[in-house]
Design a protein around this motif. Structure first.
Motif, short mmCIF file in Angstrom:
data_model
loop_
_atom_site.label_atom_id
_atom_site.label_comp_id
_atom_site.label_asym_id
_atom_site.label_seq_id
_atom_site.Cartn_x
_atom_site.Cartn_y
_atom_site.Cartn_z
N ALA A 265 -64.55 14.35 11.10
CA ALA A 265 -63.47 13.51 11.62
C ALA A 265 -63.95 12.69 12.81
O ALA A 265 -63.63 11.50 12.94
N GLN A 266 -64.74 13.31 13.67
CA GLN A 266 -65.27 12.57 14.83
C GLN A 266 -66.20 11.46 14.38
O GLN A 266 -66.16 10.34 14.92
N PHE A 267 -67.05 11.76 13.41
CA PHE A 267 -67.97 10.76 12.90
C PHE A 267 -67.19 9.60 12.28
O PHE A 267 -67.48 8.42 12.54
N GLY A 268 -66.18 9.90 11.47
CA GLY A 268 -65.37 8.86 10.84
C GLY A 268 -64.66 7.99 11.85
O GLY A 268 -64.61 6.76 11.72
N ARG A 269 -64.10 8.62 12.90
CA ARG A 269 -63.40 7.85 13.93
C ARG A 269 -64.36 6.93 14.67
O ARG A 269 -64.04 5.78 14.96
N TRP A 270 -65.56 7.47 14.95
CA TRP A 270 -66.53 6.65 15.68
C TRP A 270 -66.91 5.41 14.88
O TRP A 270 -66.97 4.30 15.41
N VAL A 271 -67.19 5.59 13.59
CA VAL A 271 -67.56 4.45 12.74
C VAL A 271 -66.41 3.46 12.67
O VAL A 271 -66.60 2.24 12.82
N GLU A 272 -65.19 3.96 12.46
CA GLU A 272 -64.02 3.09 12.34
C GLU A 272 -63.79 2.29 13.62
O GLU A 272 -63.50 1.09 13.58
N GLU A 273 -63.95 2.92 14.76
CA GLU A 273 -63.66 2.27 16.04
C GLU A 273 -64.77 1.32 16.50
O GLU A 273 -64.51 0.38 17.25
N ASN A 274 -65.99 1.56 16.05
CA ASN A 274 -67.11 0.79 16.57
C ASN A 274 -67.66 -0.27 15.61
O ASN A 274 -68.39 -1.16 16.05
N LYS A 275 -67.34 -0.18 14.33
CA LYS A 275 -67.99 -1.06 13.36
C LYS A 275 -67.67 -2.53 13.59
O LYS A 275 -68.51 -3.39 13.34
#
Length: 416
Positions: A265-275
């Motif tokens: 979940a943390q990995f997914g949020r990071w990608v979503e927020e930073n891409k």
């Protein structure tokens, strides 16, 4: 034998992540006087990367230079009479690639040479596995006579694994790097040596200061429980109210599927927020997956698809092909990839249902999706990733691609 550097098969393409690579052609002058000759010590490796017999480019050199050639396949010696410098032979190799390797339609080197017979006539054509086109070679070239007398042994259609598993297969399917002594070739040793993405990761990591690394880790301005829950709720709303992992789980023991603080979940949020805001690339995403310890987990692939891809998924697959190749290394990873695609087009972007064949083709062309895996997936609907009705709808949309695979196999059987 001295090791050769690695260059793009199309040397006019200046792209470090261009997936079609070959060793730089080497030469060695032997003898003197009338007995002087040029030996190409790594011709087998170069030819393997091109999916061509090593005799073909060697004979091509002889045709272009008006020189005699000789082959000792048992001892791996390919010789052109006379003294010829490496730069000249490399230029001729580029010409050979253009005339007898690259698809005339899409300029992709993933082709096989086949001989088509019509009555007494025989034509040599390039059969492109990327775009499906068959394009003629210059039948007037002297090499054609040699090819007709020494026909190629066409490999069967195969996509044996994403990237590493396809390397070193003796031709047929191109991989991101050829089988070269001292280079990664997907051999049984399983050594995860420096492939393209790894090299770039190491290079960029070396340039990162401690301050930059800390800044990258501090990916959220507000890490309070309330803020974390708000972000995951907003992200999950984009995938039909479902969590970033399927209800049944994917078998990785790294936090429950409903845990908003699980590494996935943390990995997914990071990608979503930073891409978008930060414009992060493949290297940064893979480094972040390493930080969360999920870079080798197939559940991370499922999460990545949902967090990274948008309505421009077909273009994005090409942009992130090196990242996908690095993270998708088994059948389980491929199934998770397909599960993520089901979620993407079934819930997040239902307008993409009609483009499912294009999405699957894009994944197939970058060697992260095997024929057997996608065929089995296409014939068995499942509620593991989405509801049954959505699963059936996505698979129904995939039928044109599955039909193309079946017809391509039939064509090859006829050719053989």
């Amino acid at each position: 034998m001295a090791s050769a550097g690695i260059v793009n098969i199309r040397r006019d393409v200046d792209d470090k992540f261009y997936r079609y690579r070959m060793p730089l052609l080497l030469t060695k002058i032997e003898g003197k006087g009338n007995g002087i000759k040029t030996v190409v010590p790594n011709m087998s490796d170069v030819a393997r990367a091109l999916s061509r017999p090593p005799t073909y480019p060697t004979k091509f050199f002889g045709c272009e230079l008006g020189a005699q050639t000789s082959f000792d396949e048992k001892n791996d010696r390919y010789i052109v009479n006379g003294a010829h410098d490496a730069s000249r032979l490399r230029e001729l190799l580029d010409t050979f690639i253009d005339k007898f390797v690259l698809c005339r339609s899409c300029k992709n080197p993933e082709t096989d040479l086949i001989i088509l017979k019509s009555g007494r006539n025989e034509d040599v054509v390039r059969d492109c596995k990327a775009c499906g086109e068959r394009t003629d070679v210059d039948m007037k070239h002297k090499l054609v006579t040699f090819i007709l007398k020494n026909p190629p042994k066409n490999p069967k259609k195969s996509k044996k694994g994403a990237k590493g598993e396809a390397n070193g297969n003796g031709g047929g399917v191109h991989a991101s790097a050829p089988s070269v002594p001292g280079e990664e070739n997907g051999s049984a040793s399983g050594a995860d040596s420096d492939d393209e993405l790894t090299k770039r990761i190491k290079a960029e990591a070396a340039d990162l200061s401690t301050e930059t690394k800390l800044a990258n880790q501090d990916w959220s301005a507000d890490t309070s429980p309330e803020a974390v829950k708000a972000r995951i709720k907003a992200l999950e709303s984009k995938v039909g109210g479902l969590s970033l992992t399927p209800a049944g789980g994917l078998g990785d023991d790294d936090g429950s599927d409903d845990d908003v603080n699980s590494p996935y979940a943390q990995f997914g949020r990071w990608v979503e927020e930073n891409k978008v805001e930060e414009g992060v690339g493949a290297v940064q995403i893979y480094q972040k997956a390493q930080e969360f310890g999920v870079e080798k987990k197939h559940k991370a692939v499922f999460t990545l698809v949902q967090a990274l891809f948008t309505v421009e998924v077909v273009k994005e697959i090409d942009t992130y092909k090196a990242l996908l190749a690095k993270m998708i290394t088994s059948e389980k990873h491929q199934k998770a990839l397909l599960g993520g695609i089901e979620r993407l087009v079934g819930f997040d972007h239902p307008e993409l249902i009609s483009t499912v064949p294009k999405i699957l083709m894009a994944l197939y062309q970058v060697d992260v999706l095997e024929e057997d895996v996608v065929t089995q997936w296409g014939t068995h609907s499942s509620k593991k990733y989405v509801d049954r009705d959505t699963s059936k709808k996505v698979r129904k949309a995939s039928e044109p691609f599955l039909k193309w695979l079946e017809e391509a196999d039939d064509d090859e059987s006829e050719d053989e």
